[in-house]
Design a protein around this motif. Structure first.
Motif, PDB file in Angstrom:
ATOM      1  N   THR A  38      35.507  45.303  32.674  1.00 21.04           N
ATOM      2  CA  THR A  38      35.875  44.756  33.982  1.00 21.04           C
ATOM      3  C   THR A  38      37.075  43.823  33.905  1.00 21.04           C
ATOM      4  OG1 THR A  38      34.987  43.758  35.989  1.00 21.04           O
ATOM      5  CG2 THR A  38      34.328  42.758  33.935  1.00 21.04           C
ATOM      6  N   ILE A  39      37.293  43.165  32.768  1.00 19.63           N
ATOM      7  CA  ILE A  39      38.429  42.235  32.666  1.00 19.63           C
ATOM      8  C   ILE A  39      39.764  42.961  32.641  1.00 19.63           C
ATOM      9  CG2 ILE A  39      37.089  40.408  31.576  1.00 19.63           C
ATOM     10  CD1 ILE A  39      38.462  41.238  28.910  1.00 19.63           C
ATOM     11  N   PHE A  40      39.751  44.257  32.350  1.00 19.71           N
ATOM     12  CA  PHE A  40      40.989  45.033  32.298  1.00 19.71           C
ATOM     13  C   PHE A  40      41.386  45.567  33.672  1.00 19.71           C
ATOM     14  CE2 PHE A  40      39.165  45.414  28.009  1.00 19.71           C
ATOM     15  CZ  PHE A  40      40.164  44.770  27.308  1.00 19.71           C
ATOM     16  N   VAL A  41      40.480  45.443  34.641  1.00 17.86           N
ATOM     17  CA  VAL A  41      40.746  45.864  36.013  1.00 17.86           C
ATOM     18  C   VAL A  41      41.215  44.623  36.768  1.00 17.86           C
ATOM     19  CG1 VAL A  41      39.724  46.846  38.094  1.00 17.86           C
ATOM     20  CG2 VAL A  41      38.917  47.580  35.843  1.00 17.86           C
ATOM     21  N   PRO A  42      42.384  44.693  37.425  1.00 15.45           N
ATOM     22  CA  PRO A  42      42.923  43.476  38.060  1.00 15.45           C
ATOM     23  C   PRO A  42      41.920  42.727  38.941  1.00 15.45           C
ATOM     24  CG  PRO A  42      44.529  45.241  38.165  1.00 15.45           C
ATOM     25  CD  PRO A  42      43.263  45.826  37.599  1.00 15.45           C
ATOM     26  N   ASP A  43      41.230  43.392  39.815  1.00 21.13           N
ATOM     27  CA  ASP A  43      40.281  42.696  40.681  1.00 21.13           C
ATOM     28  C   ASP A  43      39.016  42.281  39.941  1.00 21.13           C
ATOM     29  OD1 ASP A  43      41.962  42.862  42.827  1.00 21.13           O
ATOM     30  OD2 ASP A  43      41.012  44.616  43.703  1.00 21.13           O
ATOM     31  N   GLY A  44      38.639  43.006  38.903  1.00 18.90           N
ATOM     32  CA  GLY A  44      37.427  42.689  38.165  1.00 18.90           C
ATOM     33  C   GLY A  44      37.565  41.487  37.263  1.00 18.90           C
ATOM     34  N   GLY A  45      38.773  41.229  36.797  1.00 17.91           N
ATOM     35  CA  GLY A  45      38.999  40.119  35.890  1.00 17.91           C
ATOM     36  C   GLY A  45      39.194  38.779  36.585  1.00 17.91           C
ATOM     37  N   ILE A  46      39.289  38.836  37.918  1.00 15.48           N
ATOM     38  CA  ILE A  46      39.537  37.633  38.717  1.00 15.48           C
ATOM     39  C   ILE A  46      38.296  37.340  39.557  1.00 15.48           C
ATOM     40  CG2 ILE A  46      40.983  36.640  40.543  1.00 15.48           C
ATOM     41  CD1 ILE A  46      42.570  37.167  38.026  1.00 15.48           C
ATOM     42  N   VAL A  47      37.975  36.055  39.706  1.00 18.33           N
ATOM     43  CA  VAL A  47      36.844  35.624  40.531  1.00 18.33           C
ATOM     44  C   VAL A  47      37.384  35.002  41.815  1.00 18.33           C
ATOM     45  CG1 VAL A  47      34.893  34.043  40.681  1.00 18.33           C
ATOM     46  CG2 VAL A  47      35.382  35.198  38.527  1.00 18.33           C
ATOM     47  N   ASP A  48      36.846  35.420  42.937  1.00 16.27           N
ATOM     48  CA  ASP A  48      37.183  34.806  44.224  1.00 16.27           C
ATOM     49  C   ASP A  48      36.238  33.628  44.421  1.00 16.27           C
ATOM     50  OD1 ASP A  48      37.763  34.054  46.786  1.00 16.27           O
ATOM     51  OD2 ASP A  48      37.219  35.970  47.712  1.00 16.27           O
ATOM     52  N   VAL A  49      36.686  32.443  44.040  1.00 23.06           N
ATOM     53  CA  VAL A  49      35.824  31.260  44.082  1.00 23.06           C
ATOM     54  C   VAL A  49      35.542  30.779  45.500  1.00 23.06           C
ATOM     55  CG1 VAL A  49      36.431  30.497  41.756  1.00 23.06           C
ATOM     56  CG2 VAL A  49      37.734  29.649  43.718  1.00 23.06           C
ATOM     57  N   ASP A  50      36.245  31.353  46.466  1.00 21.69           N
ATOM     58  CA  ASP A  50      36.006  30.994  47.863  1.00 21.69           C
ATOM     59  C   ASP A  50      34.965  31.888  48.526  1.00 21.69           C
ATOM     60  OD1 ASP A  50      37.895  28.904  47.831  1.00 21.69           O
ATOM     61  OD2 ASP A  50      39.521  30.344  48.125  1.00 21.69           O
ATOM     62  N   SER A  51      34.480  32.886  47.803  1.00 18.99           N
ATOM     63  CA  SER A  51      33.510  33.827  48.354  1.00 18.99           C
ATOM     64  C   SER A  51      32.087  33.452  47.929  1.00 18.99           C
ATOM     65  CB  SER A  51      33.822  35.244  47.868  1.00 18.99           C
ATOM     66  OG  SER A  51      32.745  36.115  48.160  1.00 18.99           O
ATOM     67  N   PRO A  52      31.246  33.045  48.877  1.00 20.27           N
ATOM     68  CA  PRO A  52      29.854  32.740  48.535  1.00 20.27           C
ATOM     69  C   PRO A  52      29.138  33.948  47.913  1.00 20.27           C
ATOM     70  CG  PRO A  52      30.360  31.911  50.722  1.00 20.27           C
ATOM     71  CD  PRO A  52      31.537  32.742  50.283  1.00 20.27           C
ATOM     72  N   ARG A  57      26.766  36.434  43.079  1.00 23.45           N
ATOM     73  CA  ARG A  57      26.709  37.505  42.060  1.00 23.45           C
ATOM     74  C   ARG A  57      26.817  36.922  40.657  1.00 23.45           C
ATOM     75  NH1 ARG A  57      29.372  40.435  45.879  1.00 23.45           N
ATOM     76  NH2 ARG A  57      31.444  39.844  45.171  1.00 23.45           N
ATOM     77  N   ILE A  58      27.675  35.918  40.486  1.00 21.50           N
ATOM     78  CA  ILE A  58      27.797  35.271  39.173  1.00 21.50           C
ATOM     79  C   ILE A  58      26.455  34.643  38.794  1.00 21.50           C
ATOM     80  CG2 ILE A  58      28.862  33.332  37.946  1.00 21.50           C
ATOM     81  CD1 ILE A  58      31.433  33.983  39.553  1.00 21.50           C
ATOM     82  N   ARG A  60      23.400  35.448  39.917  1.00 19.07           N
ATOM     83  CA  ARG A  60      22.370  36.472  39.728  1.00 19.07           C
ATOM     84  C   ARG A  60      22.647  37.348  38.502  1.00 19.07           C
ATOM     85  NH1 ARG A  60      23.106  38.770  44.324  1.00 19.07           N
ATOM     86  NH2 ARG A  60      24.488  40.364  43.517  1.00 19.07           N
ATOM     87  N   ASN A  61      23.860  37.895  38.427  1.00 20.21           N
ATOM     88  CA  ASN A  61      24.145  38.886  37.388  1.00 20.21           C
ATOM     89  C   ASN A  61      24.487  38.285  36.027  1.00 20.21           C
ATOM     90  OD1 ASN A  61      23.715  40.855  39.312  1.00 20.21           O
ATOM     91  ND2 ASN A  61      25.883  41.178  39.710  1.00 20.21           N
ATOM     92  N   PHE A  62      25.196  37.173  36.024  1.00 16.03           N
ATOM     93  CA  PHE A  62      25.589  36.604  34.736  1.00 16.03           C
ATOM     94  C   PHE A  62      24.587  35.568  34.240  1.00 16.03           C
ATOM     95  CE2 PHE A  62      28.022  33.494  32.159  1.00 16.03           C
ATOM     96  CZ  PHE A  62      28.262  34.318  31.079  1.00 16.03           C
ATOM     97  N   LEU A  63      24.338  34.568  35.053  1.00 20.58           N
ATOM     98  CA  LEU A  63      23.489  33.467  34.582  1.00 20.58           C
ATOM     99  C   LEU A  63      22.019  33.864  34.445  1.00 20.58           C
ATOM    100  CD1 LEU A  63      25.086  30.528  36.594  1.00 20.58           C
ATOM    101  CD2 LEU A  63      25.518  31.207  34.235  1.00 20.58           C
ATOM    102  N   VAL A  64      21.487  34.556  35.440  1.00 20.57           N
ATOM    103  CA  VAL A  64      20.062  34.893  35.412  1.00 20.57           C
ATOM    104  C   VAL A  64      19.803  36.155  34.586  1.00 20.57           C
ATOM    105  CG1 VAL A  64      18.069  35.527  36.824  1.00 20.57           C
ATOM    106  CG2 VAL A  64      19.610  33.708  37.586  1.00 20.57           C
ATOM    107  N   ARG A  65      20.551  37.225  34.855  1.00 25.18           N
ATOM    108  CA  ARG A  65      20.286  38.486  34.137  1.00 25.18           C
ATOM    109  C   ARG A  65      20.832  38.501  32.716  1.00 25.18           C
ATOM    110  NH1 ARG A  65      21.532  42.695  38.992  1.00 25.18           N
ATOM    111  NH2 ARG A  65      19.690  42.207  40.230  1.00 25.18           N
ATOM    112  N   LYS A  66      22.112  38.183  32.572  1.00 24.26           N
ATOM    113  CA  LYS A  66      22.726  38.300  31.246  1.00 24.26           C
ATOM    114  C   LYS A  66      22.306  37.175  30.302  1.00 24.26           C
ATOM    115  CE  LYS A  66      26.533  40.187  29.046  1.00 24.26           C
ATOM    116  NZ  LYS A  66      27.026  41.495  29.244  1.00 24.26           N
TER     117      LYS A  66
END
Length: 113
Positions: A38-52, A57-58, A60-66
């Protein structure tokens, strides 16, 4: 230098320059590898910090699942603190940099693959 190595160098520069952190390079490499392609995809490597929704998702998917952290009120606070440290407005926020900061902030270095 390959794409992965160039991104790791960019992320290390972001951590030291914008966040004032001296990155643990083996941990940063593990975080980068954990992000996958995902980091090699322009939109996947960037986080929209203004989007709730993106921040949820961070959580749920990263902190809780991963990382298998318990889902509690401290996770949104940790995300908010990492975003503030990184700088909330302006330049793009790289996913691997934000993830690295969360791993370190939450003391989850041993949990990250």
């Amino acid at each position: 230098m390959g794409r992965r190595e160039a991104l790791i160098a960019l992320y290390a520069a972001e951590l030291s320059g914008k966040c004032g952190l001296d990155p643990d390079m083996p941990l940063l490499e593990r975080v980068v590898d954990g992000c996958g392609p995902t980091i090699f995809v322009p939109d996947g490597g960037i986080v929209d910090v203004d989007s709730p929704a993106e921040l949820a998702r961070i959580r749920r998917n990263f902190l809780v699942r991963k990382l298998a952290l318990p889902d509690g009120h401290d996770l949104p606070e940790a995300i908010r603190a990492a975003v503030e440290m990184y700088g909330a407005a302006g330049d793009p926020k790289y996913r691997a940099v934000l993830y690295y900061m969360l791993v370190v902030q939450l003391g989850a270095e041993a949990r990250h693959p």
